[in-house]
Design an enzyme around this catalytic site. Sequence first.
Site, mmCIF file in Angstrom:
data_model
loop_
_atom_site.group_PDB
_atom_site.id
_atom_site.type_symbol
_atom_site.label_atom_id
_atom_site.label_comp_id
_atom_site.label_asym_id
_atom_site.label_seq_id
_atom_site.Cartn_x
_atom_site.Cartn_y
_atom_site.Cartn_z
ATOM 1 N N THR A 73 0.516 -0.861 0.463
ATOM 2 C CA THR A 73 0.016 -0.276 -0.076
ATOM 3 C C THR A 73 0.817 1.162 0.063
ATOM 4 O O THR A 73 1.881 1.494 0.113
ATOM 5 C CB THR A 73 -0.899 0.358 1.142
ATOM 6 O OG1 THR A 73 -1.946 -1.386 1.084
ATOM 7 C CG2 THR A 73 -1.956 1.120 1.070
ATOM 8 N N VAL A 113 -10.831 -7.917 -1.446
ATOM 9 C CA VAL A 113 -11.020 -6.173 -1.772
ATOM 10 C C VAL A 113 -9.941 -5.771 0.056
ATOM 11 O O VAL A 113 -10.868 -6.358 1.339
ATOM 12 C CB VAL A 113 -11.972 -5.686 -2.196
ATOM 13 C CG1 VAL A 113 -12.155 -4.464 -1.203
ATOM 14 C CG2 VAL A 113 -12.505 -5.386 -3.426
ATOM 15 N N GLY A 114 -9.490 -4.602 -0.051
ATOM 16 C CA GLY A 114 -8.906 -4.118 1.083
ATOM 17 C C GLY A 114 -9.598 -3.372 2.020
ATOM 18 O O GLY A 114 -10.585 -2.314 1.280
ATOM 19 N N ASP A 115 -8.637 -2.114 2.904
ATOM 20 C CA ASP A 115 -9.054 -1.686 3.652
ATOM 21 C C ASP A 115 -9.144 -0.135 2.695
ATOM 22 O O ASP A 115 -9.808 1.390 2.303
ATOM 23 C CB ASP A 115 -9.133 -0.863 4.703
ATOM 24 C CG ASP A 115 -7.380 -1.229 4.536
ATOM 25 O OD1 ASP A 115 -7.074 -1.664 3.947
ATOM 26 O OD2 ASP A 115 -6.410 -0.042 4.843
ATOM 27 N N GLY A 163 -1.546 -1.898 5.908
ATOM 28 C CA GLY A 163 -1.329 -2.635 6.766
ATOM 29 C C GLY A 163 -2.434 -4.289 7.181
ATOM 30 O O GLY A 163 -2.507 -4.263 5.647
ATOM 31 N N GLY A 197 -5.337 -5.361 5.324
ATOM 32 C CA GLY A 197 -6.628 -4.668 5.973
ATOM 33 C C GLY A 197 -7.579 -4.773 6.312
ATOM 34 O O GLY A 197 -8.720 -4.217 6.737
#
Length: 348
Positions: free
Chosen positions: A211, A240-242, A263, A265
């Site tokens: 990220t 899908v992450g944060d 980090g 997610g």
Amino acid sequence: MPRRNITVILLALLAGTAGSVSDAAPAAASPVAIVIHGGAGVIERSRMTPERAASYRAGLGAALDAGYEVLERGGSSLDAVVAAVRHLEDDPQFNAGRGAVLNQDGDAELDAAIMDGAGPRAGAVAGVHHVRNPIELARLVMDKSPHVLLVAGGAEEFALEQGMALVPRGYFRTEAREQELEAARRAAAARASGKPTTLIMPPGVSASMGTVGAVALDRAGNLAAATSTGGLTNKHRGRVGDTPLIGAGTYASNDSCAVSGTGEGEYYIRQVVAYDVCALVHYSRMSLAQAVHEVVQVKLRRTGGEGGVIALDRSGNIAMDFNSAGMFRGARDSRGRREIAMYRDAGD
């Protein structure tokens, strides 16, 4: 006193007042600042060669200066965070854009988000495969559509509608990321068979949680945040992450602050990390540093979440904190600060 004398006195007083106003010192210029990150976790100190460290620092510095130059010219915080993140997306050292990690199918699935603290307005994309600079597409979603989040094929159709050129999937397949994927696959297979294993990355490959992101404050006092990622190595297709979830990995409001996270997610999603920092500043009246510490060092740690955040408020206060081994990061402002760091001690 005769009326004529009163008039003369009033004119004299007015003249004196005008003189005092024109002679007053000009108001101090509003501060400008930008903060960036290139991922948490980073390579262990023992495996970070001087050459590798210099390369990472050069990449961070180029992105930091690109964003700051926009602010220095009087540009907007939105333009500044896009400029910085675009540089990091184009640098294969970082897990976004060109250097994105690969999923279980060997493809890059890219997520990005941007938020305007003056709106608040936001735009995001998730699961795209052919967009060279996802942060630019996220900006178009915010500026050119009524939506906040577009995903996968629909996001890429929108990109074409907006005149963006797409790139082949092979653009994102770097040798380093292919080696990283193979190492992750071997470790996953060993775990599935019940064999004890420790995931060891090939030499020179980052074990970071990836990220990239930026937050900025412009001359008008407006904040903005932007984040972009390839997610996790060997992740399930469609994960899908944060990063593209507003409030989880990305948030900005002129009422509080701008935040970009990096980090694990899933923890950031469950704890709405980016918004939580801003809420503590806005509602609990914590300082920016206190709010970031509470979220990163207390709340995330309590649940086992690892990573960090960068944050910035309208007074130009900067916070960069993490509970992982390190976090690629940099900050620059109009007060003369310019800092690039990777580990706990600034300058490392």
